[in-house]
Design an enzyme around this catalytic site. Structure first.
Site, PDB file in Angstrom:
ATOM      1  N   HIS A 436      61.929  16.360  -9.690  1.00  0.00           N
ATOM      2  CA  HIS A 436      60.881  17.278  -9.231  1.00  0.00           C
ATOM      3  C   HIS A 436      61.527  18.525  -8.655  1.00  0.00           C
ATOM      4  O   HIS A 436      62.653  18.482  -8.145  1.00  0.00           O
ATOM      5  CB  HIS A 436      59.999  16.632  -8.157  1.00  0.00           C
ATOM      6  N   SER A 438      61.258  21.684  -5.822  1.00  0.00           N
ATOM      7  CA  SER A 438      60.632  22.114  -4.570  1.00  0.00           C
ATOM      8  C   SER A 438      61.612  23.078  -3.894  1.00  0.00           C
ATOM      9  O   SER A 438      62.038  24.044  -4.495  1.00  0.00           O
ATOM     10  CB  SER A 438      60.294  20.922  -3.667  1.00  0.00           C
ATOM     11  N   HIS A 578      68.030  -3.886  19.735  1.00  0.00           N
ATOM     12  CA  HIS A 578      67.438  -2.679  19.130  1.00  0.00           C
ATOM     13  C   HIS A 578      68.505  -1.596  19.100  1.00  0.00           C
ATOM     14  O   HIS A 578      69.514  -1.676  19.818  1.00  0.00           O
ATOM     15  CB  HIS A 578      66.201  -2.200  19.891  1.00  0.00           C
ATOM     16  N   SER A 580      70.148   2.380  19.149  1.00  0.00           N
ATOM     17  CA  SER A 580      70.086   3.714  19.751  1.00  0.00           C
ATOM     18  C   SER A 580      71.479   4.314  19.619  1.00  0.00           C
ATOM     19  O   SER A 580      72.215   3.988  18.679  1.00  0.00           O
ATOM     20  CB  SER A 580      69.635   3.630  21.207  1.00  0.00           C
TER      21      SER A 580
END
Length: 894
Positions: A436, A438, A578, A580
């Protein structure tokens, strides 16, 4: 335009409430003109006027409507009653799709009885959805100008030649495959534009257009043109570039008035000597002298592709199912393999200065190129198209990587990129493949390692520092997720310079992210190397701090007491659920979070100097530039032959993508209507690897006939980028913190010079000139004088690129031998006088300047034209809102 129309609609709703519909209509009708295409509900306004003031509407001579209007059908039924109508414009393109492209209007036909408009001489139906030309058009006996560009026409009617009064016809950007033979009956036609279609054949009858002065057949699929073109004795410009021509008639060289023959980007392996030696012929992009087609071979299929070389003034090319290789003047390459496009497709391109509001850089990203826009947006190719973009080499390649970044319409994403350095030119090029089109740009980012984490678990290493690794145990997730890792090493020297503490040490900064919002089901094990000079033997755990940072680096929290740290001889290991940012510090300081924040902020800043130089030959031309500290000496050395000025400013620090302004003070000023002028100050954006430079003309409000003017230019910070840490932002608030540096500027005492009296022109006398048209603004006589002052010895090259012959240039030089000023004036104003009726003369002037290597003059002309567009938009915005509003033609006098 659409936003402007929405604001106007809101304003008029308030007026309608206060005045009522009849009173509001009185504002919209003036001087037999109705300009309603700038309103979202223009057709509704027209219907209101027709109902309330029918007698006046029936006298309208000039009407503009938008074909993106939902009430267009009802309005069309009324148009045949406007018997006095001379000019009718029903254009699309006022609305845009999700990719930013102009939407075609809904117009597919016209009422049959519109053929009774005997006074109509101008009809503009561009940017619509016409697949056939409405039959009623052929009955418009007075029609002189017809524009049907940007439609879907596949053919013209066989009796098209019945438009006997037609002087201008444009069907650019359609799908025409052939032409009716009756086109040769347009005896008075002067300008014919059939560019960017799918024409494979031109009938011999085209040679009967004896009054034609410009013929544009570029961007088609022509392999030959008829010999009858040699009969067009009035022809001045013939555009045949970007076709499939393998031969051209030698007789074209004998056309007496031809000043430009563009044959670029064809398949010509040989051309007649008469054409090849003509000074007005453009042949670039042809495989001249080769026995076979020269385009680069398609390695996958063994075939050969045609190669297109586009000049600096061109902005489009055609791709067919055979594929091609395209090379732009700026060095960007495209490779379209065979079958990438099933049908002929017109590709538009442009390079843009990066706008910080649109180009979003991540932390530690460095912009290395301008923005490349390719249209049409969203069109899917059958095979991947390869794009090769040159870029400025980053200061260091170690621990960084170069990628091409693209915009999907909502967000930016990085493409798989291959980089190389050309052996001969030493230029750096980034290659990527897309389906595509753009927007595209090249950035340098921290090296990114990523992996898929399955249910079974996995291991992720850093390629920058293999001592950094993350272990995902089995059962860490229920569904596969993607994890990304970036590492920012910090040297002991950098740390000591920023903190002024020789005992401060830190491990590389680890940045982890994932594509899931869910925490991990089991702890993830992270291994970081101990800070430099620290081992498990000499480790003092009271001095070791593990910091946790948010995703913007705004806060750094000490989490040493919240995790279990394990140590080996070389590493520290801990577990998290988690992701970070994590940073391991070794220091005697207590409040380590604030120190880390300061260090992280400084690592993202660049030390720069500002320069302000004046041209030695023309001190009114000032060059302003923001230069990284290590580049100042090479830049000044390159400019010292042409410029003089004060020493560079003191060093200041700036972020990548930060805005700043330049304000002229002390009696020196600039044109406030420049597009890049905000509240009287020039706007800049700092990118460390791009040229943060502008060259402008300054003036003075002080009388310089008796004395020089000693002024200054001051630089100020602008809007703070969103990604700048809060502490840095807070320190920059207030007027004092916004000022950066000030440099002196001196304008010498003004000497008498030619051209100060526009009526005299140093002995030349010409009628008042206005080059251009109402919609784009004009170049006035005063504008041309400003341009002439800057040409110098380049006037001959510029004249040739404007279309003057060698004989004309030699005659001008002989007539005014020894007087350069008169030579320049004669050339420029003679050309302007001859082309004053040409609507494209301004764009041709800009192209000629660029082809002559005078980008500075081209920029000045484009700035003037942009100002004209702004004034035009302001004028049409007032149409229908003020009783005394000026007409379209007089609203943009410059």
């Amino acid at each position: 335009l659409q936003k402007m129309a929405e604001l106007l609609g809101l304003r008029d709703k308030l007026k309608e409430r206060a005045l009522g519909a009849p009173a509001l209509a009185a504002f919209c009708l003036a001087d037999n003109r109705l300009n309603l295409d700038v309103y979202l509900d223009g057709c509704r306004r027209f219907l209101q006027l027709f109902e309330g003031r029918r007698g006046e509407v029936l006298q309208v001579e000039f009407l503009r409507l938008s074909s993106n209007d939902r009430l267009l059908g009802t309005t069309l039924d009324i148009l045949p009653h406007l018997k006095h109508l001379k000019s009718l414009v029903i254009k699309g393109g006022h609305a845009r799709d999700e990719f930013g492209s102009c939407q075609h209007g809904s117009l597919t036909s016209l009422p049959a009885d519109m053929g009774n408009l005997r006074c109509l001489t101008h009809l503009d139906l561009t940017f619509n959805s016409l697949s056939t030309l409405p039959s009623c058009i052929l009955h418009l006996s007075s029609l002189r100008v017809l524009l049907v560009s940007h439609n879907r026409l596949v053919a013209l009617p066989e009796d098209f030649g019945s438009l006997s009064n037609l002087t201008f016809f444009s069907a650019m950007k359609n799908q025409l495959k052939d032409l009716p033979r009756s086109i040769g009956d347009l005896a008075v036609l002067q300008d014919l534009d059939l560019s960017e279609n799918a024409l494979e054949f031109i009938p011999e009858e085209v040679g009967n257009l004896h009054n034609c002065t410009e013929l544009d057949l570029s961007g088609n699929c022509l392999s030959s043109v008829p010999d009858s073109l040699a009969n067009l004795k009035c022809l001045r410009r013939l555009h045949l570039h970007s076709n499939l021509l393998v031969t051209v008639p030698a007789s074209l060289a004998s056309l007496p008035n031809l000043s430009r023959l563009d044959l670029q980007n064809n398949c010509l392996r040989a051309v007649p000597p008469e054409i090849q030696t003509s000074p007005f012929v453009r042949l670039r992009g042809n495989p001249l002298g080769e026995t076979e087609p020269s385009p680069q071979a398609d390695e996958s299929s063994g075939g050969r592709l045609r190669r297109l070389f586009l000049a600096s003034g061109e902005d489009s090319f055609t791709v067919t199912s055979e594929g091609c290789k395209v090379i732009l003047a700026c060095g960007i390459h495209f490779y379209f393999p065979p079958g990438a496009a099933s049908d002929p497709l017109q590709i538009y391109f442009r390079t843009l200065a990066p706008d910080p509001q649109c180009v979003k850089l991540q932390h530690h990203d460095v912009l290395l190129s301008r923005v490349l826009e390719l249209q049409p947006h969203g069109v899917k190719f059958q095979q991947e198209v390869q794009i090769s973009m040159p870029y400025t080499s980053p200061q260091t390649l170690h621990q960084r990587e170069v990628v091409v970044r693209t915009f999907s319409g909502q967000s930016w994403s990085d493409l798989r990129t291959r980089v190389e350095q050309k052996r001969k030119s030493k230029k750096h090029v980034a290659h990527c493949s897309v389906l595509h089109f753009s927007w595209f740009l090249v950035v340098s980012r921290l090296v990114q390692n990523e992996c898929k984490v399955p249910v079974e678990g996995t291991l992720l290493f850093s390629s920058v520092d293999p001592n950094i690794k993350v272990t995902f145990p089995p059962g860490v997730t229920e569904q596969t997720r993607t994890v990304k890792m970036q590492v920012l090493p910090v040297s002991a020297e950098e740390l000591e310079e920023i903190t002024a503490d020789a005992g401060c040490r830190a491990s590389p900064l680890l940045c982890l992210s994932q594509d899931s919002l869910m925490d991990f089901l089991r702890p993830v094990r992270i291994q970081l190397p101990l800070p430099p000079g620290v081992t498990g033997i000499n480790l003092d755990q009271s001095r070791l701090h593990l910091l946790h940072g948010d995703l913007q680096g705004q806060t750094w929290d000490d989490i040493t007491s919240q995790v279990v740290l394990e140590f080996t001889h070389l590493y520290a290991v801990f577990e998290v659920t988690h992701f970070s940012w994590y940073w391991l510090w070794y220091t005697t300081k207590t409040y380590i979070g604030g120190i880390a924040k300061k260090v992280y902020e400084r690592l993202r800043m660049y030390q720069v100097n500002f320069i302000a130089l004046q041209r030695k030959k023309d001190p009114e031309q000032v060059l302003l530039q923001c230069v990284p500290k290590h580049k100042v000496d090479p830049v000044l050395k390159k400019l010292q032959d042409r410029y003089r000025g004060p020493e560079p400013s003191d060093m200041v620090e700036m972020f990548e993508g930060e805005q700043f302004f330049a304000a002229f003070e002390g009696g020196i000023s600039i044109v406030m209507d420049r597009p890049d002028c905000v509240d009287g100050r020039l706007s800049f954006t700092f990118y460390s690897h791009l040229k943060n430079m502008k060259e402008i003309y300054v003036t003075s409000s002080v009388d310089r006939k008796d004395q020089a003017v000693k002024g200054q230019v001051s630089f100020y910070r602008g809007a703070v980028p969103e990604s700048i840490p809060e502490e840095a932002s807070r320190r920059r608030r207030g007027p004092d913190s916004l000022w950066l540096v000030t440099l002196p500027i001196k304008l010498p005492r003004l000497k008498p010079r030619w051209g100060e009296n526009p009526g005299a022109l140093n002995g030349f006398s010409f009628p008042p000139l206005n080059l251009g048209n109402a919609e784009t603004g004009y170049l006035t006589q005063a504008n041309l004088l400003s341009i002439a002052r800057r040409m110098g010895a380049d006037w001959q090259t510029i004249g040739l690129n404007l279309g003057l012959t060698y004989q004309q240039i030699e005659r001008i030089g002989y007539n005014h031998r020894g007087d350069l000023d008169k030579q320049i004036l004669d050339m420029l104003f003679s050309w302007a006088q001859q082309n004053s009726e040409d609507p494209d003369c301004v764009s041709k002037l800009i192209t000629a300047m660029k082809e002559s290597g005078r980008q500075d003059i081209a920029d000045e002309v484009e700035t003037i034209i942009e100002l004209g567009r702004q004034k035009y938009r302001e004028s049409i915005r007032r149409v229908g809102l003020e009783q005394d509003s000026s007409t379209e033609d007089s609203a943009i006098a410059m």
